[in-house]
Motif scaffolding. Structure first.
Motif, PDB file in Angstrom:
ATOM      1  N   GLN A   5       0.815  -1.214   0.000  1.00 35.76           N
ATOM      2  CA  GLN A   5       0.000   0.000   0.000  1.00 35.76           C
ATOM      3  C   GLN A   5       0.851   1.269   0.000  1.00 35.76           C
ATOM      4  O   GLN A   5       0.535   2.238  -0.702  1.00 35.76           O
ATOM      5  CB  GLN A   5      -0.951   0.019   1.199  1.00 35.76           C
ATOM      6  N   ASP A   6       1.915   1.277   0.763  1.00 30.73           N
ATOM      7  CA  ASP A   6       2.764   2.467   0.808  1.00 30.73           C
ATOM      8  C   ASP A   6       3.425   2.724  -0.545  1.00 30.73           C
ATOM      9  O   ASP A   6       3.558   3.878  -0.967  1.00 30.73           O
ATOM     10  CB  ASP A   6       3.827   2.326   1.900  1.00 30.73           C
ATOM     11  N   GLU A   7       3.850   1.677  -1.232  1.00 35.62           N
ATOM     12  CA  GLU A   7       4.431   1.841  -2.568  1.00 35.62           C
ATOM     13  C   GLU A   7       3.379   2.340  -3.548  1.00 35.62           C
ATOM     14  O   GLU A   7       3.666   3.182  -4.414  1.00 35.62           O
ATOM     15  CB  GLU A   7       5.034   0.519  -3.049  1.00 35.62           C
ATOM     16  N   TYR A   8       2.196   1.814  -3.427  1.00 34.80           N
ATOM     17  CA  TYR A   8       1.068   2.234  -4.267  1.00 34.80           C
ATOM     18  C   TYR A   8       0.802   3.726  -4.103  1.00 34.80           C
ATOM     19  O   TYR A   8       0.650   4.464  -5.079  1.00 34.80           O
ATOM     20  CB  TYR A   8      -0.152   1.405  -3.882  1.00 34.80           C
ATOM     21  N   ILE A   9       0.769   4.201  -2.868  1.00 36.89           N
ATOM     22  CA  ILE A   9       0.515   5.610  -2.601  1.00 36.89           C
ATOM     23  C   ILE A   9       1.701   6.464  -3.022  1.00 36.89           C
ATOM     24  O   ILE A   9       1.530   7.552  -3.595  1.00 36.89           O
ATOM     25  CB  ILE A   9       0.187   5.835  -1.114  1.00 36.89           C
ATOM     26  N   ALA A  10       2.916   6.000  -2.756  1.00 38.83           N
ATOM     27  CA  ALA A  10       4.117   6.778  -3.087  1.00 38.83           C
ATOM     28  C   ALA A  10       4.235   7.035  -4.579  1.00 38.83           C
ATOM     29  O   ALA A  10       4.830   8.031  -5.005  1.00 38.83           O
ATOM     30  CB  ALA A  10       5.365   6.062  -2.587  1.00 38.83           C
ATOM     31  N   ASP A  11       3.666   6.167  -5.402  1.00 41.32           N
ATOM     32  CA  ASP A  11       3.701   6.374  -6.850  1.00 41.32           C
ATOM     33  C   ASP A  11       2.805   7.525  -7.279  1.00 41.32           C
ATOM     34  O   ASP A  11       3.005   8.122  -8.334  1.00 41.32           O
ATOM     35  CB  ASP A  11       3.261   5.093  -7.560  1.00 41.32           C
ATOM     36  N   MET A  12       1.818   7.862  -6.448  1.00 39.39           N
ATOM     37  CA  MET A  12       0.873   8.925  -6.780  1.00 39.39           C
ATOM     38  C   MET A  12       1.153  10.222  -6.028  1.00 39.39           C
ATOM     39  O   MET A  12       0.806  11.298  -6.496  1.00 39.39           O
ATOM     40  CB  MET A  12      -0.557   8.493  -6.421  1.00 39.39           C
ATOM     41  N   PHE A  13       1.756  10.086  -4.859  1.00 34.27           N
ATOM     42  CA  PHE A  13       1.799  11.226  -3.948  1.00 34.27           C
ATOM     43  C   PHE A  13       3.103  11.227  -3.170  1.00 34.27           C
ATOM     44  O   PHE A  13       3.518  10.205  -2.621  1.00 34.27           O
ATOM     45  CB  PHE A  13       0.608  11.142  -2.986  1.00 34.27           C
ATOM     46  N   SER A  14       3.757  12.392  -3.134  1.00 36.81           N
ATOM     47  CA  SER A  14       4.972  12.570  -2.347  1.00 36.81           C
ATOM     48  C   SER A  14       4.642  13.436  -1.136  1.00 36.81           C
ATOM     49  O   SER A  14       4.304  14.609  -1.279  1.00 36.81           O
ATOM     50  CB  SER A  14       6.057  13.248  -3.193  1.00 36.81           C
ATOM     51  N   HIS A  15       4.733  12.839   0.028  1.00 40.71           N
ATOM     52  CA  HIS A  15       4.379  13.543   1.263  1.00 40.71           C
ATOM     53  C   HIS A  15       5.600  14.343   1.712  1.00 40.71           C
ATOM     54  O   HIS A  15       6.471  13.827   2.418  1.00 40.71           O
ATOM     55  CB  HIS A  15       3.954  12.543   2.325  1.00 40.71           C
ATOM     56  N   GLU A  16       5.651  15.608   1.315  1.00 38.15           N
ATOM     57  CA  GLU A  16       6.840  16.411   1.544  1.00 38.15           C
ATOM     58  C   GLU A  16       6.779  17.232   2.831  1.00 38.15           C
ATOM     59  O   GLU A  16       7.716  17.943   3.162  1.00 38.15           O
ATOM     60  CB  GLU A  16       7.069  17.338   0.347  1.00 38.15           C
ATOM     61  N   ASP A  17       5.682  17.190   3.543  1.00 40.47           N
ATOM     62  CA  ASP A  17       5.607  17.881   4.825  1.00 40.47           C
ATOM     63  C   ASP A  17       4.997  16.942   5.852  1.00 40.47           C
ATOM     64  O   ASP A  17       4.668  15.800   5.570  1.00 40.47           O
ATOM     65  CB  ASP A  17       4.803  19.176   4.717  1.00 40.47           C
ATOM     66  N   SER A  18       4.869  17.428   7.062  1.00 41.48           N
ATOM     67  CA  SER A  18       4.388  16.577   8.151  1.00 41.48           C
ATOM     68  C   SER A  18       2.883  16.677   8.362  1.00 41.48           C
ATOM     69  O   SER A  18       2.355  16.121   9.320  1.00 41.48           O
ATOM     70  CB  SER A  18       5.109  16.957   9.450  1.00 41.48           C
ATOM     71  N   GLY A  19       2.201  17.372   7.472  1.00 40.75           N
ATOM     72  CA  GLY A  19       0.765  17.545   7.613  1.00 40.75           C
ATOM     73  C   GLY A  19      -0.006  16.291   7.262  1.00 40.75           C
ATOM     74  O   GLY A  19       0.559  15.283   6.823  1.00 40.75           O
ATOM     75  N   PRO A  20      -1.309  16.338   7.449  1.00 42.85           N
ATOM     76  CA  PRO A  20      -2.142  15.168   7.129  1.00 42.85           C
ATOM     77  C   PRO A  20      -2.210  14.923   5.629  1.00 42.85           C
ATOM     78  O   PRO A  20      -2.019  15.827   4.824  1.00 42.85           O
ATOM     79  CB  PRO A  20      -3.514  15.566   7.681  1.00 42.85           C
ATOM     80  N   GLU A  21      -2.476  13.688   5.270  1.00 41.78           N
ATOM     81  CA  GLU A  21      -2.626  13.349   3.858  1.00 41.78           C
ATOM     82  C   GLU A  21      -3.914  13.957   3.316  1.00 41.78           C
ATOM     83  O   GLU A  21      -4.916  14.038   4.027  1.00 41.78           O
ATOM     84  CB  GLU A  21      -2.662  11.833   3.669  1.00 41.78           C
ATOM     85  N   PRO A  22      -3.910  14.375   2.044  1.00 42.84           N
ATOM     86  CA  PRO A  22      -5.147  14.880   1.437  1.00 42.84           C
ATOM     87  C   PRO A  22      -6.235  13.809   1.450  1.00 42.84           C
ATOM     88  O   PRO A  22      -5.954  12.604   1.507  1.00 42.84           O
ATOM     89  CB  PRO A  22      -4.722  15.225   0.002  1.00 42.84           C
ATOM     90  N   ASP A  23      -7.469  14.249   1.359  1.00 45.15           N
ATOM     91  CA  ASP A  23      -8.591  13.308   1.378  1.00 45.15           C
ATOM     92  C   ASP A  23      -8.497  12.292   0.252  1.00 45.15           C
ATOM     93  O   ASP A  23      -8.859  11.117   0.434  1.00 45.15           O
ATOM     94  CB  ASP A  23      -9.913  14.076   1.289  1.00 45.15           C
ATOM     95  N   TRP A  24      -8.021  12.735  -0.928  1.00 46.00           N
ATOM     96  CA  TRP A  24      -7.985  11.799  -2.049  1.00 46.00           C
ATOM     97  C   TRP A  24      -6.972  10.673  -1.802  1.00 46.00           C
ATOM     98  O   TRP A  24      -7.155   9.550  -2.283  1.00 46.00           O
ATOM     99  CB  TRP A  24      -7.702  12.515  -3.372  1.00 46.00           C
ATOM    100  N   VAL A  25      -5.908  10.960  -1.022  1.00 44.99           N
ATOM    101  CA  VAL A  25      -4.936   9.919  -0.692  1.00 44.99           C
ATOM    102  C   VAL A  25      -5.574   8.899   0.245  1.00 44.99           C
ATOM    103  O   VAL A  25      -5.408   7.679   0.076  1.00 44.99           O
ATOM    104  CB  VAL A  25      -3.674  10.532  -0.058  1.00 44.99           C
TER     105      VAL A  25
END
Length: 331
Positions: free
Chosen positions: A225-245
């Protein structure tokens, strides 16, 4: 390294990036916004937002991409409507004054096919070095990787070295899959399959394999799952993930991971990116009719299309917007 060497290396790298941009998969920069992997993304009519200015942008970007959707701005509204009207006459193949879903579907498939073959024609001469109307693996390799192969010392300590070392065997594997008669030479049809493997049934295993290799960062042969998400989204700050993530994490658990083992194997990746029961052209045609059919007779008049011309400019019915900038006799 001398200035001339750096310039040659930069020119080579830029050329390689241009060549690889024609094929899906390689050298993707990590995005900070959502990226779609599905070759034929499904989107039911009921899931679309209401048709206002924002959702016109949704259509343009979903079916064209942000850059291609800007082609709309090349023409004035009057010019766009006039040229779109001429295209409508071509879509109405039986000349009865109505455009049906089937006629739109046929047109969209034709436009898609022409776009693919035109894209191959634009680069053909760059690779067919001996002008024999075929492209051998050696011709492609030398055109794409020749400088790297001839000057390996210049790349030894650079990040490009790893990229080229990885991409060369990957391209060779794809070339062999496209080369149906195994003569190490590609006809135009075979080279089209090499550059656009998602459009050819015998190349779909390559599409799945390359997708797995792109996303599987730990090399275990699966996508968690983490690889799946990392392909779409780069979490560059410490804030919460967007709703779409968060929604994508739910999609992974509920619909992607079919056997519920917490990871995707090749068959599950195939099911995700190459859905078997989805006809992209049919879905787009249905959507265009649904949104433009004022009297709900399940077919469109030219007037109905022109009244909703903003949507058609941004749809595949107008070849990524480019058909509106061409003389209609070219279509």
């Amino acid at each position: 390294m001398a200035r001339g060497g750096r310039a040659r290396r930069l020119a080579f790298a830029l050329g390689l990036l241009l060549a690889l941009a024609l094929a899906p998969g390689p050298l993707r920069a990590k995005p900070t916004v959502r990226k779609e992997r599905v070759v034929r993304p499904d989107s039911e009519l009921g899931e679309r937002p209401p048709e206002d200015n924002q959702s016109f942008q949704y259509d343009h970007e979903a079916f064209l991409g942000k850059e291609d959707s800007k082609t709309f701005d090349q023409l004035t509204p009057n010019e766009s409507q006039e040229r779109l009207g001429k295209i409508v006459d071509r879509i109405d193949s039986d000349g009865d004054g109505f455009v049906t879903t089937e006629e739109l579907k046929t047109w969209i498939k034709r436009v898609q096919k022409r776009y693919i073959f035109d894209s191959v024609a634009k680069v053909w001469k760059d690779y067919d070095r001996d002008k024999d109307d075929n492209i051998s693996w050696e011709e492609y390799k030398q055109a794409t990787y020749g400088y790297y192969l001839g000057n390996p010392a210049e790349f030894h300590d650079s990040s490009d070295h790893h990229t080229f070392k990885k991409m060369l065997p990957r391209d060779e594997r794809r070339f062999k899959a496209a080369d149906l008669d195994s003569d190490q030479t590609a006809t135009r049809e075979e080279f089209t399959a090499f550059l656009h493997p998602e459009e050819f049934e015998h190349m779909k295993e390559i599409v799945v394999l390359e997708t797995l290799e792109d996303i599987d960062k730990n090399g275990d042969g699966f996508v968690d799952q983490d690889e799946y998400i990392a392909d779409m989204f780069s979490h560059e700050d410490s804030g919460p993930e967007p709703d779409w993530v968060l929604s994508e994490r739910e999609q992974f658990n509920e619909f992607r991971d079919l056997n519920k083992d917490g990871q995707l194997d090749k068959e599950e990746i195939r099911h995700w990116i190459l859905p078997q029961d989805y006809d992209h052209a049919q879905a787009e045609a249905r959507h265009l009719v649904y949104e433009s059919d004022k009297n709900k007779d399940e077919k469109l008049t030219k007037e109905e299309i022109l009244e909703n011309w903003h949507m058609f400019v941004g749809s595949q019915a107008t070849n990524y917007g480019e058909d509106l900038t061409k003389n209609h006799d070219e279509l």
